[in-house]
Design a protein around this motif. Structure first.
Motif, PDB file in Angstrom:
ATOM      1  N   VAL A  84       0.818  -1.215   0.000  1.00 16.48           N
ATOM      2  CA  VAL A  84       0.000   0.000   0.000  1.00 16.48           C
ATOM      3  C   VAL A  84       0.850   1.263   0.000  1.00 16.48           C
ATOM      4  N   ARG A 102      -1.350  -9.704  -1.117  1.00 17.61           N
ATOM      5  CA  ARG A 102      -1.203  -8.668  -2.144  1.00 17.61           C
ATOM      6  C   ARG A 102      -0.431  -9.194  -3.347  1.00 17.61           C
ATOM      7  N   ILE A 107      -5.540   2.434   5.056  1.00 16.50           N
ATOM      8  CA  ILE A 107      -5.999   1.713   3.868  1.00 16.50           C
ATOM      9  C   ILE A 107      -5.642   0.236   3.958  1.00 16.50           C
ATOM     10  N   GLU A 151      -8.477  -2.510   3.462  1.00 20.08           N
ATOM     11  CA  GLU A 151      -8.390  -3.005   2.085  1.00 20.08           C
ATOM     12  C   GLU A 151      -9.298  -4.200   1.813  1.00 20.08           C
ATOM     13  N   SER A 162      -6.951  -5.187  -5.334  1.00 23.46           N
ATOM     14  CA  SER A 162      -6.231  -4.512  -4.255  1.00 23.46           C
ATOM     15  C   SER A 162      -6.445  -3.013  -4.392  1.00 23.46           C
ATOM     16  N   CYS A 163      -6.077  -2.287  -3.346  1.00 18.81           N
ATOM     17  CA  CYS A 163      -6.174  -0.833  -3.390  1.00 18.81           C
ATOM     18  C   CYS A 163      -5.090  -0.239  -2.504  1.00 18.81           C
ATOM     19  N   ASP A 164      -4.854   1.036  -2.685  1.00 19.70           N
ATOM     20  CA  ASP A 164      -3.878   1.768  -1.891  1.00 19.70           C
ATOM     21  C   ASP A 164      -4.322   3.222  -1.856  1.00 19.70           C
TER      22      ASP A 164
END
Length: 246
Positions: free
Chosen positions: A50, A110, A164, A168, A202-204
């Motif tokens: 992240v 991840r 985050i 997530e 996934s996100c960041d």
């Protein structure tokens, strides 16, 4: 020779960050074990954490893994230049940092989200996950445009990265379960990618990673989000933009 116009430091950091967060592979340079200490380059896959720290899956049989056991300092080159007519005009960034083993379940998740095919061998006894702690970045944004940057300048705040990271799984699961139409809109309208059935993986603080048939797409945000609430607001705004035609 006419030099290109000056670019702000914020823009340079954004270019470096975009290359790292949008990448999946690069050239890892380690110090070859032995008396002569030759530099040794390996093509490797990675997934950004992240905060942009590269996560790897290595075999203990690989030369670069054995090199890192002796000297953990390494560099990772990530580029979008080699396919251009003149690669010298393409962007690339070199990350300098130390690479060490990690047992973090989140790092494993991840990496496998970005490289689902690696799940076939990730559990083998001679494979393990590693993470690079970036120290410095060398960005080449094109011909005659190079800049050294502290890695921290291209990373989110620690508070944002932590928030985050904690949120997530819930964000990704919610988008896939309840907003599949929005994910397709992001991909089709905002990113120009074809097909339906895109999924969030996934996100960041700087974006959302999508995938369809193991092919990735990166949705970059206009600004850093600092927590789950800001992430929700950003995703709602982006789907409104997509429904309006981009």
């Amino acid at each position: 020779m006419v030099r290109p116009p000056a670019v702000s430091r914020d823009v340079l950091c954004g270019q470096a960050r975009g290359l790292i967060l949008g990448g999946r592979s690069g050239v890892l340079s380690t110090t070859f074990r032995g008396k002569e200490s030759w530099p040794y380059g390996s093509l490797v896959t990675y997934a950004p954490d992240v905060d942009g720290s590269p996560i790897f899956l290595f075999s203990t049989l690989s030369d670069h893994t054995n090199n890192l056991a002796k000297e953990p300092k390494a560099s990772l080159l990530v580029e979008r230049a080699s396919r251009l007519k003149n690669p010298q005009q393409g962007p690339r960034v070199t990350i300098l940092g130390t690479v060490k083993p990690t047992k973090s379940p989140r790092h494993k998740k991840r990496f496998l989200a970005r490289h689902p095919g690696a799940a076939r061998y990730a559990g083998f006894g001679d494979f393990g996950f590693y993470v690079m702690t970036p120290e410095r970045l060398h960005l080449v944004g094109g011909f005659a445009r190079a800049q050294w940057l502290p890695a921290s300048e291209a990373q989110p705040t620690k508070a944002a990265a932590r928030a985050i990271a904690q949120a997530e799984d819930g964000i990704v699961d919610h988008m896939n379960a309840d907003h599949a139409d929005a994910l397709d809109l992001y991909a089709n309208v905002l990113l120009g990618r074809k097909g339906t059935g895109w999924r969030a993986v996934s996100c960041d603080p700087w974006g959302l990673d999508l995938m369809r048939n193991d092919l990735p797409a990166r949705l970059d945000f206009d600004a850093m989000v600092r927590d789950a609430g800001a992430m929700r607001t950003m995703l709602v705004d982006l789907v409104k933009r997509a429904r309006a035609g981009g």
